[in-house]
Design a protein around this motif. Structure first.
Motif, PDB file in Angstrom:
ATOM      1  N   LEU A 166       1.296  -1.561   0.062  1.00 57.66           N
ATOM      2  CA  LEU A 166      -0.209  -0.152   0.106  1.00 57.66           C
ATOM      3  C   LEU A 166       1.229   1.386   0.337  1.00 57.66           C
ATOM      4  O   LEU A 166       0.726   1.757  -0.566  1.00 57.66           O
ATOM      5  CB  LEU A 166      -0.562   0.181   0.925  1.00 57.66           C
ATOM      6  CG  LEU A 166      -2.258   1.463   1.072  1.00 57.66           C
ATOM      7  CD1 LEU A 166      -2.740   1.784   0.242  1.00 57.66           C
ATOM      8  CD2 LEU A 166      -2.839   1.233   2.665  1.00 57.66           C
ATOM      9  N   ASP A 167       2.063   1.210   0.662  1.00 63.95           N
ATOM     10  CA  ASP A 167       2.734   2.580   0.819  1.00 63.95           C
ATOM     11  C   ASP A 167       3.552   2.845  -0.170  1.00 63.95           C
ATOM     12  O   ASP A 167       3.415   4.016  -1.460  1.00 63.95           O
ATOM     13  CB  ASP A 167       3.994   2.326   2.020  1.00 63.95           C
ATOM     14  CG  ASP A 167       5.479   3.600   1.995  1.00 63.95           C
ATOM     15  OD1 ASP A 167       4.066   4.542   2.120  1.00 63.95           O
ATOM     16  OD2 ASP A 167       6.151   3.138   2.909  1.00 63.95           O
ATOM     17  N   ASP A 168       3.809   1.295  -1.456  1.00 61.64           N
ATOM     18  CA  ASP A 168       4.649   1.984  -2.748  1.00 61.64           C
ATOM     19  C   ASP A 168       3.367   2.148  -2.962  1.00 61.64           C
ATOM     20  O   ASP A 168       3.510   3.101  -4.727  1.00 61.64           O
ATOM     21  CB  ASP A 168       4.536   0.144  -2.734  1.00 61.64           C
ATOM     22  CG  ASP A 168       6.049  -0.177  -2.327  1.00 61.64           C
ATOM     23  OD1 ASP A 168       6.668   0.626  -2.006  1.00 61.64           O
ATOM     24  OD2 ASP A 168       6.315  -1.312  -2.498  1.00 61.64           O
ATOM     25  N   ALA A 169       1.845   1.934  -3.506  1.00 61.19           N
ATOM     26  CA  ALA A 169       0.712   2.409  -4.537  1.00 61.19           C
ATOM     27  C   ALA A 169       0.697   3.517  -3.379  1.00 61.19           C
ATOM     28  O   ALA A 169       0.819   4.710  -4.880  1.00 61.19           O
ATOM     29  CB  ALA A 169      -0.349   1.460  -4.209  1.00 61.19           C
ATOM     30  N   LEU A 170       0.597   4.308  -2.428  1.00 65.61           N
ATOM     31  CA  LEU A 170       0.467   6.229  -2.286  1.00 65.61           C
ATOM     32  C   LEU A 170       1.751   6.705  -2.595  1.00 65.61           C
ATOM     33  O   LEU A 170       1.497   7.260  -3.397  1.00 65.61           O
ATOM     34  CB  LEU A 170       0.527   6.192  -0.743  1.00 65.61           C
ATOM     35  CG  LEU A 170      -0.886   5.550  -0.547  1.00 65.61           C
ATOM     36  CD1 LEU A 170      -0.973   4.981   1.655  1.00 65.61           C
ATOM     37  CD2 LEU A 170      -2.383   5.297  -1.329  1.00 65.61           C
ATOM     38  N   SER A 171       2.822   6.075  -2.630  1.00 64.88           N
ATOM     39  CA  SER A 171       4.197   6.692  -3.228  1.00 64.88           C
ATOM     40  C   SER A 171       3.776   7.316  -4.757  1.00 64.88           C
ATOM     41  O   SER A 171       4.326   8.242  -5.074  1.00 64.88           O
ATOM     42  CB  SER A 171       5.675   5.398  -3.132  1.00 64.88           C
ATOM     43  OG  SER A 171       5.454   6.234  -1.292  1.00 64.88           O
ATOM     44  N   ALA A 172       3.939   6.430  -5.839  1.00 65.64           N
ATOM     45  CA  ALA A 172       3.321   5.900  -7.098  1.00 65.64           C
ATOM     46  C   ALA A 172       2.819   6.619  -7.448  1.00 65.64           C
ATOM     47  O   ALA A 172       2.479   8.164  -8.290  1.00 65.64           O
ATOM     48  CB  ALA A 172       3.062   4.714  -7.543  1.00 65.64           C
ATOM     49  N   ALA A 173       1.274   7.058  -6.260  1.00 63.16           N
ATOM     50  CA  ALA A 173       0.094   8.261  -6.983  1.00 63.16           C
ATOM     51  C   ALA A 173       0.697   9.726  -6.749  1.00 63.16           C
ATOM     52  O   ALA A 173      -0.198  10.443  -6.998  1.00 63.16           O
ATOM     53  CB  ALA A 173      -0.683   7.838  -5.974  1.00 63.16           C
ATOM     54  N   GLU A 174       0.882   9.146  -5.906  1.00 67.78           N
ATOM     55  CA  GLU A 174       1.461  11.101  -5.684  1.00 67.78           C
ATOM     56  C   GLU A 174       2.861  11.748  -6.773  1.00 67.78           C
ATOM     57  O   GLU A 174       2.251  12.875  -6.982  1.00 67.78           O
ATOM     58  CB  GLU A 174       2.901  11.825  -4.479  1.00 67.78           C
ATOM     59  CG  GLU A 174       2.352  11.249  -3.054  1.00 67.78           C
ATOM     60  CD  GLU A 174       2.967  10.686  -1.744  1.00 67.78           C
ATOM     61  OE1 GLU A 174       2.762  10.874  -0.997  1.00 67.78           O
ATOM     62  OE2 GLU A 174       4.336  10.502  -2.137  1.00 67.78           O
ATOM     63  N   GLY A 175       2.852  10.664  -7.601  1.00 68.98           N
ATOM     64  CA  GLY A 175       3.350  11.192  -8.500  1.00 68.98           C
ATOM     65  C   GLY A 175       4.445  12.197  -8.474  1.00 68.98           C
ATOM     66  O   GLY A 175       5.229  12.728  -7.315  1.00 68.98           O
ATOM     67  N   ALA A 176       5.303  12.310 -10.354  1.00 69.44           N
ATOM     68  CA  ALA A 176       6.545  12.821 -10.603  1.00 69.44           C
ATOM     69  C   ALA A 176       6.325  14.209  -9.982  1.00 69.44           C
ATOM     70  O   ALA A 176       5.178  14.521  -9.913  1.00 69.44           O
ATOM     71  CB  ALA A 176       7.098  12.637 -11.563  1.00 69.44           C
TER      72      ALA A 176
END
Length: 186
Positions: A48-58
């Motif tokens: 979940l942490d990885d998914a949230l980090s990815a969602a924050e985006g570049a």
């Protein structure tokens, strides 16, 4: 096993058979069923942490947009990993058992996804107040996700649920900004 059957479907005898060991040998790996479930939960929380980090985006999205993105990513993660996600909230340990520090740390680490953009929006708020607001925002989104993904009368189609969650997060942040004595200062 939890991913396919849910928490209620976890049987150590079946697990031992699946991994090719004696039933008691499972307890050479973990102290008890609680630890087994917490270890699975830890892996789920890291994903979940990885998914949230990815969602924050570049780049650096505006704090409000960042909060919307992570709320929708949370909803999507729950929908895609429904049984594992549910297990995070369904598992109850005996009242006299203490949740290990590593498990509490796994849970609390996720709040940075909410805390950091809130701190940018409200730089004069105390860390304690920001923590309460972060937990409140999480609770609101979690409640929408939990009820929206139920396969009962309150179920909401996923595209509509995403839209409603985005609206809720924006409305909550707009309300907090409007309620602040000097805009973003509180």
């Amino acid at each position: 096993m939890i991913a396919s059957r849910g928490l209620a479907g976890l049987k150590t005898r079946d697990l031992a058979s699946e991994i090719g060991c004696a039933n008691g040998a499972v307890y050479n790996l973990v102290a008890d069923v609680d630890e087994l479930i917490l270890r699975v939960g830890s892996r789920t929380l890291h994903r979940l942490d990885d998914a949230l980090s990815a969602a924050e985006g570049a780049g650096e999205p505006a704090p409000q947009e960042r909060l919307v993105r992570i709320a929708i990513a949370y909803c999507d993660f729950a929908a895609e990993n429904l049984q594992l996600w549910r297990a995070l909230f369904e598992h109850r340990m005996a009242a006299d058992k203490i949740v290990p520090d590593w498990s509490v740390d796994d849970q609390m680490r996720l709040f940075r996804h909410i805390y950091v953009p809130l701190a940018a929006l409200f730089p004069r708020r105390s860390p304690e107040d920001l923590g309460i607001t972060a937990r409140s925002l999480f609770s609101a989104v979690h409640g929408m996700v939990a009820l929206g993904l139920e396969q009962k009368l309150v179920a909401v189609p996923l595209p509509a649920l995403r839209k409603e969650i985005a609206g809720l997060v924006r409305a909550m942040i707009d309300g907090l900004i409007a309620r602040a004595p000097s805009g973003r200062e509180a």
